[in-house]
Design a protein around this motif. Structure first.
Motif, PDB file in Angstrom:
ATOM      1  N   LYS A   1       2.866  -7.050   2.774  1.00 34.76           N
ATOM      2  CA  LYS A   1       2.692  -6.285   3.507  1.00 34.76           C
ATOM      3  C   LYS A   1       2.969  -6.659   5.542  1.00 34.76           C
ATOM      4  O   LYS A   1       4.006  -5.930   6.153  1.00 34.76           O
ATOM      5  CB  LYS A   1       1.187  -5.931   4.344  1.00 34.76           C
ATOM      6  CG  LYS A   1       0.998  -5.291   5.564  1.00 34.76           C
ATOM      7  CD  LYS A   1      -0.703  -4.472   6.068  1.00 34.76           C
ATOM      8  CE  LYS A   1      -1.873  -5.812   5.961  1.00 34.76           C
ATOM      9  NZ  LYS A   1      -3.144  -5.622   6.229  1.00 34.76           N
ATOM     10  N   HIS A   2       2.963  -7.354   6.089  1.00 32.86           N
ATOM     11  CA  HIS A   2       3.464  -9.027   7.083  1.00 32.86           C
ATOM     12  C   HIS A   2       5.095  -8.672   6.719  1.00 32.86           C
ATOM     13  O   HIS A   2       5.566  -7.739   7.700  1.00 32.86           O
ATOM     14  CB  HIS A   2       3.136 -10.222   6.891  1.00 32.86           C
ATOM     15  CG  HIS A   2       4.054 -11.229   8.282  1.00 32.86           C
ATOM     16  ND1 HIS A   2       3.541 -10.735   9.506  1.00 32.86           N
ATOM     17  CD2 HIS A   2       4.592 -11.934   7.909  1.00 32.86           C
ATOM     18  CE1 HIS A   2       4.501 -11.692  10.603  1.00 32.86           C
ATOM     19  NE2 HIS A   2       4.848 -12.455   9.119  1.00 32.86           N
ATOM     20  N   VAL A   3       5.844  -8.548   5.554  1.00 34.79           N
ATOM     21  CA  VAL A   3       7.027  -8.617   5.518  1.00 34.79           C
ATOM     22  C   VAL A   3       7.627  -7.477   5.686  1.00 34.79           C
ATOM     23  O   VAL A   3       8.631  -7.456   6.495  1.00 34.79           O
ATOM     24  CB  VAL A   3       7.769  -9.469   4.366  1.00 34.79           C
ATOM     25  CG1 VAL A   3       9.185  -9.132   3.789  1.00 34.79           C
ATOM     26  CG2 VAL A   3       7.523 -10.945   3.783  1.00 34.79           C
ATOM     27  N   ALA A   4       7.218  -6.515   4.821  1.00 32.00           N
ATOM     28  CA  ALA A   4       7.478  -5.069   5.209  1.00 32.00           C
ATOM     29  C   ALA A   4       7.542  -4.508   6.808  1.00 32.00           C
ATOM     30  O   ALA A   4       8.300  -3.923   7.823  1.00 32.00           O
ATOM     31  CB  ALA A   4       6.680  -3.826   4.333  1.00 32.00           C
ATOM     32  N   GLY A   5       6.376  -4.881   7.387  1.00 29.28           N
ATOM     33  CA  GLY A   5       6.234  -4.677   8.902  1.00 29.28           C
ATOM     34  C   GLY A   5       7.569  -5.286   9.993  1.00 29.28           C
ATOM     35  O   GLY A   5       7.190  -4.599  11.146  1.00 29.28           O
TER      36      GLY A   5
ATOM     37  N   THR B   1      -4.101  -1.017  -1.596  1.00 24.86           N
ATOM     38  CA  THR B   1      -3.311  -1.745  -2.881  1.00 24.86           C
ATOM     39  C   THR B   1      -2.762  -2.110  -2.923  1.00 24.86           C
ATOM     40  O   THR B   1      -1.579  -2.181  -1.648  1.00 24.86           O
ATOM     41  CB  THR B   1      -3.342  -0.165  -3.562  1.00 24.86           C
ATOM     42  OG1 THR B   1      -2.218   0.043  -3.191  1.00 24.86           O
ATOM     43  CG2 THR B   1      -5.035   0.313  -3.759  1.00 24.86           C
ATOM     44  N   LEU B   2      -2.283  -3.474  -3.704  1.00 24.70           N
ATOM     45  CA  LEU B   2      -0.574  -3.187  -4.007  1.00 24.70           C
ATOM     46  C   LEU B   2       0.038  -3.000  -4.081  1.00 24.70           C
ATOM     47  O   LEU B   2       2.091  -3.195  -3.485  1.00 24.70           O
ATOM     48  CB  LEU B   2      -0.777  -4.760  -5.183  1.00 24.70           C
ATOM     49  CG  LEU B   2       0.540  -5.635  -5.883  1.00 24.70           C
ATOM     50  CD1 LEU B   2       0.805  -6.363  -4.253  1.00 24.70           C
ATOM     51  CD2 LEU B   2       0.289  -6.315  -6.328  1.00 24.70           C
ATOM     52  N   ALA B   3      -0.118  -1.834  -4.881  1.00 24.41           N
ATOM     53  CA  ALA B   3       0.904  -0.977  -5.844  1.00 24.41           C
ATOM     54  C   ALA B   3       1.838  -0.152  -3.571  1.00 24.41           C
ATOM     55  O   ALA B   3       2.010   0.566  -3.960  1.00 24.41           O
ATOM     56  CB  ALA B   3       0.405   0.338  -6.652  1.00 24.41           C
ATOM     57  N   GLY B   4       0.797   0.918  -3.316  1.00 24.31           N
ATOM     58  CA  GLY B   4       0.920   0.901  -2.151  1.00 24.31           C
ATOM     59  C   GLY B   4       1.230   0.183  -0.713  1.00 24.31           C
ATOM     60  O   GLY B   4       2.740   0.292  -0.243  1.00 24.31           O
ATOM     61  N   LEU B   5       0.967  -1.104  -1.055  1.00 21.70           N
ATOM     62  CA  LEU B   5       1.527  -2.263   0.009  1.00 21.70           C
ATOM     63  C   LEU B   5       3.325  -2.323  -0.555  1.00 21.70           C
ATOM     64  O   LEU B   5       4.062  -2.661   0.018  1.00 21.70           O
ATOM     65  CB  LEU B   5       0.940  -3.273   0.066  1.00 21.70           C
ATOM     66  CG  LEU B   5      -0.195  -2.985   0.844  1.00 21.70           C
ATOM     67  CD1 LEU B   5      -0.521  -4.458   0.372  1.00 21.70           C
ATOM     68  CD2 LEU B   5      -0.097  -3.191   2.107  1.00 21.70           C
TER      69      LEU B   5
ATOM     70  N   GLN C   1      -2.843  -8.729   9.900  1.00 20.47           N
ATOM     71  CA  GLN C   1      -1.811  -8.205   9.316  1.00 20.47           C
ATOM     72  C   GLN C   1      -1.132  -9.152   7.858  1.00 20.47           C
ATOM     73  O   GLN C   1       0.015  -8.117   6.648  1.00 20.47           O
ATOM     74  CB  GLN C   1       0.237  -8.552   9.829  1.00 20.47           C
ATOM     75  CG  GLN C   1      -0.158 -10.193  10.334  1.00 20.47           C
ATOM     76  CD  GLN C   1       0.942 -10.107  11.724  1.00 20.47           C
ATOM     77  OE1 GLN C   1       2.320  -9.713  11.328  1.00 20.47           O
ATOM     78  NE2 GLN C   1       0.629 -11.170  12.536  1.00 20.47           N
ATOM     79  N   PHE C   2      -1.982  -9.830   7.225  1.00 26.50           N
ATOM     80  CA  PHE C   2      -2.025 -10.842   6.610  1.00 26.50           C
ATOM     81  C   PHE C   2      -2.573 -11.100   5.233  1.00 26.50           C
ATOM     82  O   PHE C   2      -3.126 -11.412   4.956  1.00 26.50           O
ATOM     83  CB  PHE C   2      -1.764 -12.528   6.630  1.00 26.50           C
ATOM     84  CG  PHE C   2      -0.534 -12.535   8.022  1.00 26.50           C
ATOM     85  CD1 PHE C   2       0.926 -13.243   6.973  1.00 26.50           C
ATOM     86  CD2 PHE C   2      -0.372 -13.122   8.809  1.00 26.50           C
ATOM     87  CE1 PHE C   2       2.086 -13.520   7.747  1.00 26.50           C
ATOM     88  CE2 PHE C   2       0.618 -13.081  10.064  1.00 26.50           C
ATOM     89  CZ  PHE C   2       1.326 -13.584   9.073  1.00 26.50           C
ATOM     90  N   ARG C   3      -3.588  -9.878   6.052  1.00 24.46           N
ATOM     91  CA  ARG C   3      -4.613  -9.063   4.730  1.00 24.46           C
ATOM     92  C   ARG C   3      -4.670  -7.928   3.997  1.00 24.46           C
ATOM     93  O   ARG C   3      -4.276  -7.061   4.616  1.00 24.46           O
ATOM     94  CB  ARG C   3      -5.923  -9.892   5.214  1.00 24.46           C
ATOM     95  CG  ARG C   3      -6.779 -10.808   5.540  1.00 24.46           C
ATOM     96  CD  ARG C   3      -7.349 -10.716   6.248  1.00 24.46           C
ATOM     97  NE  ARG C   3      -7.612 -10.851   8.404  1.00 24.46           N
ATOM     98  CZ  ARG C   3      -8.948 -11.660   8.747  1.00 24.46           C
ATOM     99  NH1 ARG C   3      -9.811 -11.019   8.497  1.00 24.46           N
ATOM    100  NH2 ARG C   3      -8.639 -11.885  10.314  1.00 24.46           N
ATOM    101  N   MET C   4      -4.557  -8.053   2.529  1.00 22.59           N
ATOM    102  CA  MET C   4      -5.208  -6.302   2.218  1.00 22.59           C
ATOM    103  C   MET C   4      -6.843  -6.077   2.897  1.00 22.59           C
ATOM    104  O   MET C   4      -7.608  -6.939   2.616  1.00 22.59           O
ATOM    105  CB  MET C   4      -5.130  -6.577   0.911  1.00 22.59           C
ATOM    106  CG  MET C   4      -3.873  -6.766   0.230  1.00 22.59           C
ATOM    107  SD  MET C   4      -4.211  -7.044  -1.230  1.00 22.59           S
ATOM    108  CE  MET C   4      -4.330  -5.200  -1.907  1.00 22.59           C
ATOM    109  N   ILE C   5      -6.222  -5.193   3.663  1.00 26.27           N
ATOM    110  CA  ILE C   5      -7.837  -4.613   4.136  1.00 26.27           C
ATOM    111  C   ILE C   5      -8.078  -2.842   3.378  1.00 26.27           C
ATOM    112  O   ILE C   5      -7.609  -1.973   2.853  1.00 26.27           O
ATOM    113  CB  ILE C   5      -7.734  -4.634   6.526  1.00 26.27           C
ATOM    114  CG1 ILE C   5      -6.948  -3.340   6.172  1.00 26.27           C
ATOM    115  CG2 ILE C   5      -7.632  -6.173   6.091  1.00 26.27           C
ATOM    116  CD1 ILE C   5      -6.568  -3.351   7.318  1.00 26.27           C
TER     117      ILE C   5
END
Length: 169
Positions: free
Chosen positions: A54-58, A92-96, A84-88
Motif C-alpha cells: 500500500k505504501h509503495v503504491a501510494g 485485502t492483499l489482492a486489492g492492494l 499507510q503501512f497497515r492493512m485496515i
C-alpha cells in the motif's frame, strides 16, 4: 486506441526495467499469503507486507503526480500517515496488489511518454527537502526506484520472519 505504441528505448527503457525488477521483488514477497498473514507485523515496527505494498503504491502515485503537475498535484491526494503501512478495514492483499498494478501501469505509461525527463518542479516545502530545490522527472523516477528497492528489502525481512520464505538466497 488501435495504434501500437513503440516500446521505450535507451534511458527510459533502463529506468522502467529497473523499476519493474524491484516491483517484482516486492510482489514476490507476498506470493501465497493470506490477508491475515499479509497484515501481520513480525517486527517491532508498524510494517506489514500488505502495508508495504500500500505504501509503495501510494508513494509512486504521489511522486508521479508531482512529476506531471508539481507539489500542488502531489498534495491533491492526502497521505494517511497513521495507516499507510497497515492493512485496515476491508483492505485485502489482492486489492492492494491490484491498486499497485494500476499505479505501475500509469507510471510506466508516463515514463514512456512524457516529453522531457529534464522537466522539473520545485519540491514541496518540508524540513527534509532543501529549500528551493527542484526535481526533474528523471530524479523522481530514480527516487521511486530507490523507494521500491528499499521497501522490497524490508518486505524480504518481514516475510522471512513470518514463515522463513526469502525473495533471494
Amino acid at each position: 486506441m488501435s495504434a501500437l505504441r513503440e516500446a521505450p528505448a535507451g534511458e527510459r527503457a533502463d529506468l522502467l526495467e529497473s523499476l519493474a525488477r524491484h516491483r517484482g521483488f516486492l510482489r514476490q514477497t507476498v506470493q501465497g499469503l493470506t490477508d491475515e498473514e499479509a497484515a501481520r507485523r513480525t517486527t517491532v515496527s508498524e510494517l506489514c507486507l500488505g502495508g508495504l505494498i500500500k505504501h509503495v503504491a501510494g508513494v509512486e502515485a504521489g511522486w508521479l503526480r508531482f512529476a506531471v503537475g508539481g507539489a500542488e498535484s502531489m498534495a491533491s491526494d492526502p497521505v494517511d500517515w497513521e495507516n499507510q503501512f497497515r492493512m485496515i478495514g476491508d483492505e485485502t492483499l489482492a486489492g492492494l496488489l491490484d491498486e499497485y498494478e494500476r499505479v505501475a501501469r500509469r507510471t510506466d505509461e508516463l515514463v514512456a511518454t512524457l516529453p522531457d525527463l529534464d522537466a522539473a518542479h520545485p519540491l514541496p516545502q518540508a524540513p527534509w527537502f532543501e529549500p528551493g530545490a527542484r526535481w526533474s522527472v528523471r530524479r523522481v523516477v530514480l527516487h521511486v526506484i530507490a523507494e521500491t528497492a528499499q521497501h522490497a528489502g524490508h518486505a524480504d525481512i518481514i516475510r522471512e520472519s513470518l514463515d522463513g520464505a526469502k525473495t533471494m538466497g
